[in-house]
Every structure is written in structure tokens, then in C-alpha cells.
Design a protein around this motif. Structure first.
Motif, short mmCIF file in Angstrom:
data_model
loop_
_atom_site.label_atom_id
_atom_site.label_comp_id
_atom_site.label_asym_id
_atom_site.label_seq_id
_atom_site.Cartn_x
_atom_site.Cartn_y
_atom_site.Cartn_z
N ILE A 142 0.88 -1.07 -0.03
CA ILE A 142 -0.10 -0.03 0.11
C ILE A 142 1.00 1.10 0.04
CG2 ILE A 142 -1.61 1.32 1.39
CD1 ILE A 142 -2.86 -1.46 2.27
N LEU A 143 2.04 1.41 0.82
CA LEU A 143 2.80 2.45 0.89
C LEU A 143 3.56 2.70 -0.46
CD1 LEU A 143 4.03 1.97 4.51
CD2 LEU A 143 1.90 3.73 3.75
N LYS A 144 3.87 1.51 -1.20
CA LYS A 144 4.46 1.82 -2.08
C LYS A 144 3.73 2.45 -3.28
CE LYS A 144 8.34 -1.78 -2.38
NZ LYS A 144 9.50 -0.93 -2.66
N LYS A 145 2.27 1.94 -3.36
CA LYS A 145 1.35 2.48 -4.23
C LYS A 145 1.12 3.97 -3.98
CE LYS A 145 -1.55 -0.33 -6.71
NZ LYS A 145 -2.74 -1.50 -6.68
N ASN B 62 -7.22 0.25 7.79
CA ASN B 62 -7.89 -0.17 9.19
C ASN B 62 -9.25 0.23 9.38
OD1 ASN B 62 -5.49 -0.89 10.37
ND2 ASN B 62 -4.70 1.21 10.34
N LEU B 63 -9.82 1.25 8.94
CA LEU B 63 -11.21 1.49 8.79
C LEU B 63 -12.16 0.28 8.20
CD1 LEU B 63 -11.27 5.16 8.21
CD2 LEU B 63 -11.90 4.25 10.22
N CYS B 64 -11.33 -0.19 6.91
CA CYS B 64 -12.06 -1.14 6.09
C CYS B 64 -12.21 -2.45 6.88
CB CYS B 64 -11.18 -1.58 4.99
SG CYS B 64 -11.43 -0.21 3.66
N LEU B 65 -11.30 -2.91 7.82
CA LEU B 65 -11.27 -3.97 8.60
C LEU B 65 -12.54 -3.93 9.60
CD1 LEU B 65 -7.53 -5.01 9.44
CD2 LEU B 65 -8.92 -5.71 7.59
N ALA B 66 -12.66 -3.06 10.24
CA ALA B 66 -13.65 -2.82 11.18
C ALA B 66 -15.02 -2.77 10.22
CB ALA B 66 -13.50 -1.51 12.02
N GLU B 67 -15.16 -2.16 9.39
CA GLU B 67 -16.32 -2.27 8.33
C GLU B 67 -16.49 -3.84 7.82
OE1 GLU B 67 -16.49 2.01 6.02
OE2 GLU B 67 -16.09 0.32 4.80
N ILE B 104 -6.29 1.97 -4.47
CA ILE B 104 -5.29 1.52 -4.05
C ILE B 104 -5.56 0.28 -3.24
CG2 ILE B 104 -3.51 1.97 -1.98
CD1 ILE B 104 -3.75 4.97 -3.02
N LEU B 105 -6.57 0.37 -2.32
CA LEU B 105 -7.00 -0.63 -1.62
C LEU B 105 -7.41 -1.98 -2.22
CD1 LEU B 105 -8.29 0.89 1.58
CD2 LEU B 105 -6.11 0.14 1.14
N GLU B 106 -7.87 -1.75 -3.41
CA GLU B 106 -8.68 -2.71 -4.32
C GLU B 106 -8.00 -4.26 -4.44
OE1 GLU B 106 -8.67 -1.54 -8.50
OE2 GLU B 106 -10.78 -1.55 -8.35
N GLU B 107 -6.36 -4.06 -4.61
CA GLU B 107 -5.75 -5.36 -4.79
C GLU B 107 -5.76 -6.16 -3.40
OE1 GLU B 107 -1.73 -4.03 -5.15
OE2 GLU B 107 -0.91 -5.85 -4.90
N PHE B 112 -13.54 0.85 0.95
CA PHE B 112 -13.90 1.70 2.13
C PHE B 112 -15.52 2.13 1.75
CE2 PHE B 112 -15.15 5.93 3.73
CZ PHE B 112 -14.92 5.57 5.21
N LYS B 113 -16.39 1.93 2.68
CA LYS B 113 -17.84 2.30 2.22
C LYS B 113 -18.27 3.30 3.19
CE LYS B 113 -19.11 -2.33 1.00
NZ LYS B 113 -18.27 -3.21 1.83
N GLY B 114 -17.96 3.52 4.52
CA GLY B 114 -18.11 4.68 5.34
C GLY B 114 -19.42 4.21 6.14
N THR B 115 -19.49 2.96 6.80
CA THR B 115 -20.63 2.40 7.49
C THR B 115 -20.24 2.42 8.92
OG1 THR B 115 -19.57 0.15 7.17
CG2 THR B 115 -21.37 1.01 5.43
#
Lengths: 154, 297
Positions: A142-145, B62-67, B104-107, B112-115
């Protein structure tokens, strides 16, 4: 060195809202104990000399990041956003305190910003299980991206 | 009541006693905690200053994991709550930033949804149902003159941290720790500069002596009010007062030191936990004598 357009992160016209009352600087804890630029000075220098001048100065890092300047600004200028943007720009030009650079590298390498020896023993002393390893590979990718390498080697 | 527990870095690694106290207290008060593979928050005083986009993306993960677990996020540190609350707000408000981060997080199969909401242990303990339970479970009082130190990032900037508490005329000043501790018999005591910086970020990033100079000023005001103990909700503030007094004593020959407690350690004592169970035995400034003087072993 790459630069960032700092006015993307802070509305430049807000600088003109400042009438130099120095309520921010009067509240600034860093100003009392160190030769800091201070929030009022940072705004004035950005106006008079341009932000290039400010981000070259290592004194930009003498700041507690406590946001009290913004809190007490009668003009409601988002000063903390300015100070974050200025330091982002400074870091890209290699103006970054060595301690902070080391901390960022540690975060990129371990996924956490802290390290101690005998961690398992310490945790066991308090009746806690060992801390599971952080997802280092995912964090590093993530940080690289996001382009952290513009600032520190990871 | 169930939360994803965000430990952060300093607490599980440097001050695991706070974690132990928090887990025991939450268990006693019926608050269920779920552990997830979080990383560093990352701090508003380091990563955010150096590389904003990296800060936002890592916070979003981190927010996504909780979501994904369908849980609100409970933090124990002023730095963590600041980063995660602000990032949550920014990503909920800005479609462009959300899109960028999600790419970026897709991979890594996060989106992130905001829930969810982000909260802090102080706000969780302050809820009516928890306070009722605390009063029922309480076995003893902790009758000490305590100075509550909130730390900057727990509440500042208020427009991000506590927008609903803001009035147009004045800025927001937190009171929850004082109120909560008064329930367990503490005498909350005001002191000058209570709401200003502990000195930690200045010391950590740039100039350690300058950081401790801020702590020294603060301690002088704390002594002035005959405060017996300091209560904090942030590991950085804790280090500044606990280790800070040892460092400052070397320079200034100051003999009198004031013990510092993390919030859940004081609550734990009131619920009948021992000082060892809440992790007080490893603090640099010892609290044994002070606690014994009020009948707590």
C-alpha cells in the motif's frame, strides 16, 4: 526531488484572512520552548517570501502538531492543514528530521511504529498473549502504491 | 455492546499494562472486544506530516477491517482516535478521495464504504448504560486528587473530533474524564495548561529537550494544585509524564514525583482489580505508597 502542490491541500486565499493578531503564536507550546517559526510566522512568510522559503527551513518541524493555533484563530483559518501541507512539501525536498525519517522507515518495515526487545515476555507479565505480527507485506505494498518512496526509502 | 479493538502501537508494545487493564475492565462491564489484523493507525504526528496520501490510505485500510467485521472501532490512544476519526470523516465526505483510496486498496480486497464510527475508550465508558454497570460493579472508591490530562488529539481540532459539541461562540473543552472519575470517588482537580500539549510530538520529531521543557512547565502547575496523581487517555502523554519525571529529576534534582495512571487502570482499581492486574507495577514513577495511603493494595 519531487514537490507537491501545497495549495491543493490548503486554500491559498485563506492566507489573506490572517491579520497577524498572533493569538495562535501566543498559544503555541512549541514557541515557548524552542526557536520555532510559529503559526503566525509561517503564514506571514508564505505571503511575503512564498512557501518555498518556508519549507527549506528545518525550524518548520519545531511544532507539537497540537492544533491549538487553529482552535484559537479568530478568523477560523485551517492553520493545521497549512502546517501539514508545508511539512509534506518539506519532506519531499529532503527536509525531514532524522528521528522522524527513522520512525517512518520502521512503520514501513514492520507495519507498526514501535519496537521493543522481549515483547512476548513483557506481554506475558501482564497476562497477555503475544502480539500477532502486523500485515507487513500488505502495508508495504500500500505504501509503495501511495508513493511513500518520494520521501523515504522503503 | 461490541467493538473492534484498535490497540495501536504504543499500548500493546510499550505499555501492555494498559491493554491488560482495558481488557479486564471491558470484560467486567460487558463490553465485548474483537481483535482484527490492524496495522499502525498511522499517527497524525508522524506519517500525516510526512506523506498525507500514505497516511490516508493506511488509515482507510484499518477502517475497512472494522467495516468488514461490521463493528465500530474502539481506540485507546489520542493519536489513533485522531487519525481514524479524521480519515473516516474525510473519506465519507470526499467522493474523490474515497475513489483514490479504494483504487489503492482494491488489490487487497478492501473497499471503504463509510459504514462505521470511530470512538475512544473514554467515550465508550461514558455512555449511560456503561456508567450504570460501573456503579453496580464498583467495590471501592479511589479517593485521590487527580489531574485529568486529555491530550490534544483526543479533542482537537473539535470540528473533526467533536463537531456536535461545538458552539459558534467558543471552542470545545472536554470534561468526560473528570466526570467519569468522580463517579469512582476521585477528586478531579483543575490545573493550568490542562488542555495544552504534553510535549511528546515535539520531543519525538525534533527536539527532546524542548519536549520535556513543556512537560516540566506542566508539572509545575500540577504541583501547584497539590495534585496526587495524573490520569491520561494516551500512551504518549503517559510516557511524557512517567518517563519524563525520571529524566527531569536527573537534571533538576527534583525528588517529589507524581504517579501517572491510564484511565482504565483507575477504573480497574475501583472495580476491585489489584494494582498488579492493571499493570501498575511496571510504571517508572511508583504509586504503591500513594495507593496504600488510601487503602488500595
Amino acid at each position: 526531488m519531487t514537490t507537491i502542490k501545497i495549495w491543493k491541500h490548503f486554500p491559498r486565499e485563506d492566507l489573506y484572512e490572517c491579520y497577524q493578531c498572533a493569538r495562535c503564536t501566543g498559544s503555541c507550546p512549541a514557541m515557548q520552548v524552542a526557536p520555532a517559526i510559529g503559526p503566525r510566522g509561517a503564514i506571514l512568510k508564505c505571503l511575503n517570501l512564498g512557501h518555498d522559503e518556508v519549507v527549506e527551513d528545518e525550524k518548520i518541524w519545531l511544532c507539537c502538531t497540537c492544533n491549538v493555533c487553529e482552535d484559537r484563530c479568530p478568523q477560523k483559518i485551517p492553520i493545521s492543514d497549512l502546517l501539514v501541507a508545508l511539512r509534506n512539501s518539506a519532506a519531499r525536498r529532503g527536509n525531514i528530521p532524522s528521528r522522524l525519517g527513522v520512525a517512518i522507515e520502521l512503520l514501513a518495515k514492520t507495519g507498526r511504529s514501535m519496537i521493543v526487545h522481549q515483547l512476548d515476555e513483557m506481554r506475558a507479565h501482564h497476562g497477555l498473549a503475544p502480539l500477532p505480527p502486523a500485515p507487513v507485506e500488505e502495508v508495504r505494498k500500500i505504501l509503495k502504491k501511495t508513493g511513500l518512496e518520494e520521501v523515504v526509502e522503503i | 455492546m461490541k467493538y473492534a479493538l484498535f490497540l495501536g502501537c504504543a499500548i500493546p508494545i510499550k505499555y501492555p499494562g494498559f491493554e491488560a487493564a482495558t481488557r479486564l475492565v471491558c470484560d467486567r462491564l460487558g463490553i465485548e472486544l474483537v481483535d482484527l489484523p490492524f496495522s499502525c493507525c498511522p499517527p497524525p504526528t508522524s506519517m500525516k506530516l510526512v506523506h498525507y496520501d500514505s497516511w490516508l490510505a493506511l488509515a482507510a485500510r484499518n477502517l475497512c477491517l472494522a467495516e468488514e467485521a461490521g463493528l465500530d472501532l474502539l481506540t485507546l490512544c489520542s493519536g489513533c482516535v485522531n487519525t481514524l476519526k479524521e480519515a473516516n470523516l474525510i473519506l465519507k465526505q470526499s467522493e474523490a478521495k474515497k475513489r483514490k483510496v479504494n483504487k489503492i486498496l482494491e488489490e487487497h480486497h478492501h473497499h471503504f464504504k463509510g459504514t462505521i464510527e470511530v470512538t475512544h475508550i473514554l467515550d465508550v465508558l461514558y455512555q449511560d448504560t456503561v456508567v450504570d454497570k460501573m456503579i453496580k460493579e464498583q467495590v471501592r472508591e479511589v479517593p485521590l486528587r487527580v489531574g485529568c490530562h486529555y491530550g490534544c488529539h483526543y479533542f482537537r481540532p473539535p470540528k473533526v473530533m467533536y463537531p456536535e459539541e461545538l458552539s459558534a461562540a467558543e471552542s470545545y473543552v472536554p470534561v468526560k474524564m473528570d466526570h467519569l472519575l468522580s463517579i469512582i470517588g476521585v477528586e478531579p482537580t483543575e490545573f493550568s495548561r490542562k488542555f495544552l500539549c504534553c510535549g511528546s510530538p515535539l520531543g519525538a520529531n525534533a527536539d527532546q529537550d524542548a519536549g520535556y521543557a513543556i512537560t516540566k512547565q506542566k508539572l509545575a502547575y500540577i504541583h501547584e494544585r497539590n495534585i496526587q496523581a495524573i490520569s491520561v487517555i494516551c500512551p504518549s502523554c503517559f510516557e511524557q509524564f512517567d518517563m519524563g519525571q525520571i529524566v527531569l529529576a536527573r537534571k533538576n534534582k527534583e525528588k517529589e514525583k507524581i504517579p501517572t495512571f491510564y484511565l482504565t487502570q483507575l477504573v480497574g482499581l475501583a472495580l476491585g482489580l489489584t494494582s498488579k492486574e492493571v499493570g501498575l507495577d511496571v510504571h517508572r514513577v511508583k504509586s504503591k505508597k500513594l495507593l496504600e495511603s488510601v487503602g488500595i493494595a
